[in-house]
Design an enzyme around this catalytic site. Structure first.
Site, mmCIF file in Angstrom:
data_model
loop_
_atom_site.group_PDB
_atom_site.id
_atom_site.type_symbol
_atom_site.label_atom_id
_atom_site.label_comp_id
_atom_site.label_asym_id
_atom_site.label_seq_id
_atom_site.Cartn_x
_atom_site.Cartn_y
_atom_site.Cartn_z
ATOM 1 C CG ASP A 160 -1.849 1.146 1.274
ATOM 2 O OD1 ASP A 160 -2.469 1.411 0.241
ATOM 3 O OD2 ASP A 160 -1.967 1.791 2.331
ATOM 4 C CB THR A 218 -1.115 6.259 2.025
ATOM 5 O OG1 THR A 218 -1.322 6.961 0.796
ATOM 6 C CG2 THR A 218 -1.142 7.236 3.179
ATOM 7 C CG ASP A 261 -2.016 2.975 6.297
ATOM 8 O OD1 ASP A 261 -2.669 2.660 5.278
ATOM 9 O OD2 ASP A 261 -1.593 4.127 6.503
#
Length: 828
Positions: free
Chosen positions: A321, A323, A572
């Protein structure tokens, strides 16, 4: 759970006037009675009873427990010490899964706090679990949306929905838009009507899917379970035959039952059964996983399931991912691109600092001030601070100049098409992954020296002239490029999966060298096929995917599985939780949403991507070393089965007792294997764990079985022993056990190579320990060992040397025999 209605308080001022009354008190009570309240059912993933049942009632425990009970029934408790391994192994398994259960039960996406609702024409402060469906809810800057709602009135509301969608940019909402629980208000305010609460909300729906417990796949455990299943098929009939044979050696069933000799016959049969079960390997695997988890914890890596330390060593596809993994969510100033030839760049930079130097600058302003901290802000005559509703800010400096700063499309909204070259430059910079802002001034500057200019002229002038473009970008983690390079060298294919614009993500991926020297190939996830097989083919040629939805992330993992890949996924946000659950290994950052951390098998506590190579190294150490020592345990399984078969076919007493195999196993297998399993080892994972272990165990096990059986058959004639007499039977078993010990030392020597190190000393130590232990009266009595003397000693040495020669021949000849058998099978 209490709805908290008794804590209702009247909210303070600071809310816009509205004539909407909201729900009445009677309507609220009716909705609560119907269960339409913002409370999710807190159901556990698995009950304590289920966890204990799954760890206690295993095939391994069943075999060992049955054998232990049988031995205890005979009254020979010394021969039942092998059963203690059940308690230790089960305890480790239960403790690990209870920890995972505790984490999953604490799963919560939403932060428990108070919110303001409008009821009976008043604003009231209530706990999040007192909100009901239909409530008018005030959403303010800093609030996390507690339930799904539809915007009624908005006052510049902007939401950060990255935890739900993966899109890092804030979203501005208008009346009629739907907002979902789990998103966060970053600016502005809105009045919204709640449309879904509790278990029906979007966040709770994701939570429910994520709460399903999933056991991590382990090649080690799978290989061990395969051995246990095969041995179960062999053990049951062989055990019955052993009991029958051993009864005959003591005079038959009637005599055995009458004299009590049946006890020794049963113990002898159990000796064969216990030897066939690699009980120490099961325990050592659990201990090795646990120790690896402890070591990783010292490096800020939380292992939520012990088998996870093995899984990453097998990973060949890593989905990242953007970010939170490659970037940390922060903004950094990149550069200023002058557009006006009549103004020096230094003056433009000073103007940019002046306009950003507000009392409380936003994240972009702080990033610019930090990036140009060598310039000190000048004194502002008048200032209009940044507003998310306007998307721009302005300042009038001492010289009378007025500077406007904001989004290009907003500053030039009234001049569409007038600055085509600037529009192209903005588009080009945006496509390269930058966040583009503009510094502009009225066409008639120098402007005015009025201190109250923005009070009288709060709107944008229609004659703004673009003076400079300012580029900012997401802050890339310092360790990202180095970590990605390491994975490339290790043959792991990394892909970036993000909810952001594909061009933006590709630009960042290119900066960190995702694909090395070549540019990464990007694709918009909206163009991906829905068919999993077709998706799998597309993914082979894609490095970066943008605009990815949560369900698509899960589908991407499934497609990679279809191609035979072992997939790890980092994330996250809540939008990553389903994909993390689907992946072979889910890795969450320490600053991730609670739901994401709860479903992940690994959590990088300090959110440092650079810890992953440490995890891979630890996983490789576990796999490589456990493969090395698994051969030790499987050799015991092979020779125990063959010796048992030889005993059944020739009708002799079993050549050793369960306590003998406990003593020999501890010194030549279990304890040295523990030390060997902890040794450094960076060998890359290779598929075929069980095949290689079997290839090692078969020749060594066959050689061991043949020499022990040869000794058992020959010793009575060579030494004139009468096995019907307990004294001769004990001496005969001692010699057979010593020959078995010598063969065990030879097998340990093979596993411990190279010996020109501490490994050689390890072999010598345990060989000496076996001899010294037999010289200690208490140990010798407990384990029923007596060192031979005279002719018995000579016979023991002769069989040990013959065993060594046979071992060499078996090990050298096995590959040729295996190739010949393979060729014959292939021809057929």
């Amino acid at each position: 759970m209490s709805t908290g209605s008794e804590q209702v308080q009247t909210a303070g001022t600071g809310f816009p006037d509205t004539d909407r009354p909201g729900l009445s008190s009677q309507e609220v009570e009716r909705l609560k009675a119907q269960g339409l309240v913002n409370v999710s059912q807190d159901q556990t993933s698995r009950s304590l009873g289920q966890i204990i049942r799954d760890n206690v009632f295993t095939l391994f425990n069943g075999i060992i427990l049955t054998a232990m009970v049988v031995v205890l029934l005979t009254g020979q408790w010394k021969d039942a010490v092998f059963g203690l391994i059940i308690i230790i192994n089960t305890g480790i398994g239960v403790a690990t899964e209870l920890k995972a259960k505790h984490t999953l039960d604490g799963l919560s996406i939403l932060v428990a706090s108070d919110y303001t609702v409008r009821r009976d024409g008043r604003n009231l402060t209530v706990p999040h679990d007192a909100i009901v469906k239909g409530d008018l809810l005030w959403i303010r800057s800093g609030d996390q949306v507690p339930a799904d709602a539809q915007i009624i009135d908005t006052y510049g509301l902007e939401l950060d929905e990255s935890m739900l969608t993966g899109e890092s940019r804030t979203v501005k909402h208008k009346p009629g838009d739907q907002v979902y629980s789990g998103s966060t208000a970053v600016s502005g305010m809105a009045l919204a009507q709640v449309t879904a609460v509790g278990a029906d909300s979007y966040a709770a729906t994701l939570t429910a899917k994520a709460k399903v417990y999933k056991k991590v796949h382990s090649d080690l455990n799978e290989g061990i379970n395969t051995i246990l299943k095969v041995m179960t098929i062999v053990v049951i009939p062989l055990c019955l035959l052993l009991i029958f044979t051993q009864m005959r050696t003591v005079g038959g069933f009637q005599t055995a039952l009458a004299t009590g000799a049946w006890r020794q016959a049963v113990v002898s049969a159990v000796a064969g059964v216990v030897g066939m079960i690699p009980e120490g390997l099961v325990l050592l695997t659990s201990l090795n996983f646990a120790l690896a988890a402890i070591r990783l914890a010292r490096h800020q890596t939380l292992v939520q399931q012990m088998e996870s330390v093995e899984t990453l060593s097998r990973v060949d596809a890593l989905n990242l991912d953007k970010t939170g993994t490659i970037t940390d969510g922060g903004i950094v100033y990149d550069d200023l691109h002058p557009l006006a030839e009549d103004l020096p760049a230094q003056q433009l930079r000073q103007a940019l600092v002046d306009v950003c130097a507000e009392e409380s600058p936003n994240a972009t302003g702080r990033a610019i001030l930090k990036g140009m901290d060598h310039l000190r802000p000048g004194r502002a005559v008048s200032r209009l601070p940044f507003s998310s509703a306007r998307k721009w800010s302005a300042v009038a400096d001492q010289s009378g100049r007025i500077w406007y700063f904001g989004a290009p499309e907003v500053l030039l909204a009234s001049q569409a098409g007038r600055w085509p070259q600037v529009d192209r430059q903005v588009a080009d910079l945006a496509d390269r992954g930058y966040r583009v802002l503009m510094l502009a001034a009225p066409g008639g500057y120098p402007g005015t020296d009025q201190a109250d200019y923005f009070t009288s002229s709060p709107d944008l002038p229609g004659n703004l002239k673009p003076l400079a473009l300012i580029t900012c970008s997401e802050h890339i983690r310092d360790d990202a490029a180095e970590t990605l390079a390491w994975f490339r060298q290790q043959g792991v294919r990394c892909r970036v999966i993000s909810g952001d614009n594909p061009a933006t993500v590709a630009a960042i991926a290119n900066k960190v060298g995702l694909t090395g020297d070549r540019a990464p190939r990007a694709m918009d996830a909206r163009q991906l096929p829905e068919d999993t097989a077709a998706l799998a083919e597309v993914l082979e040629d894609v490095d970066v995917l943008g605009r990815v939805l949560p369900d698509q992330k899960k589908a991407i993992v499934q497609a990679l599985h279809l191609k035979g890949h072992t997939v790890a996924m980092t994330g996250d946000g809540v939008n990553d939780s389903l994909a993390l659950k689907e992946a072979d290994l889910g890795i969450a950052m320490g600053n991730a949403a609670a739901a994401t951390k709860a479903v992940a098998q690994l959590v990088l506590v300090d959110s440092r991507f650079s810890h992953l190579p440490d995890v891979v190294a630890r996983g490789r150490q576990v796999m490589a070393n456990m493969e090395r020592v698994a051969g030790l345990f499987l050799v015991k399984t092979v020779y125990s089965a063959l010796i048992s078969l030889g005993v059944v076919l020739t009708g002799i007493p079993f050549p050793y007792l369960p306590r003998h195999i406990t003593y020999i196993g501890a010194l030549t297998i279990g304890t040295p294997a523990f030390f060997l399993a902890l040794a450094p080892n960076t060998r890359r994972y290779r598929p075929g764990f069980l095949k290689r272990v079997v290839a090692f165990a078969l020749p060594s096990g066959i050689a061991t079985a043949l020499i022990v059986l040869a000794a058992a058959w020959s010793l009575p004639g060579l030494l004139g022993l009468d096995l019907a007499w307990p004294g001769d039977l004990g001496r005969w078993r001692s010699v057979c056990a010593i020959v078995l010990f010598c063969m065990g030392v030879l097998v340990l020597t093979q596993v411990a190579r190279p010996l020109r190190s501490w490994r050689g000393l390890l072999v010598l130590f345990f060989a000496a320990a076996g001899v010294i232990g037999a010289l200690i009266p208490m140990v010798a009595r407990f384990f029923a060992i007596s060192l031979p003397t005279g002719p018995a000693l000579a016979a023991t040495v002769a069989f040990a040397l013959a065993g060594a020669l046979l071992m060499v021949l078996a090990v050298l000849g096995y590959p040729a025999c295996a190739r010949y058998i393979g060729q014959v099978t292939h021809r057929r």
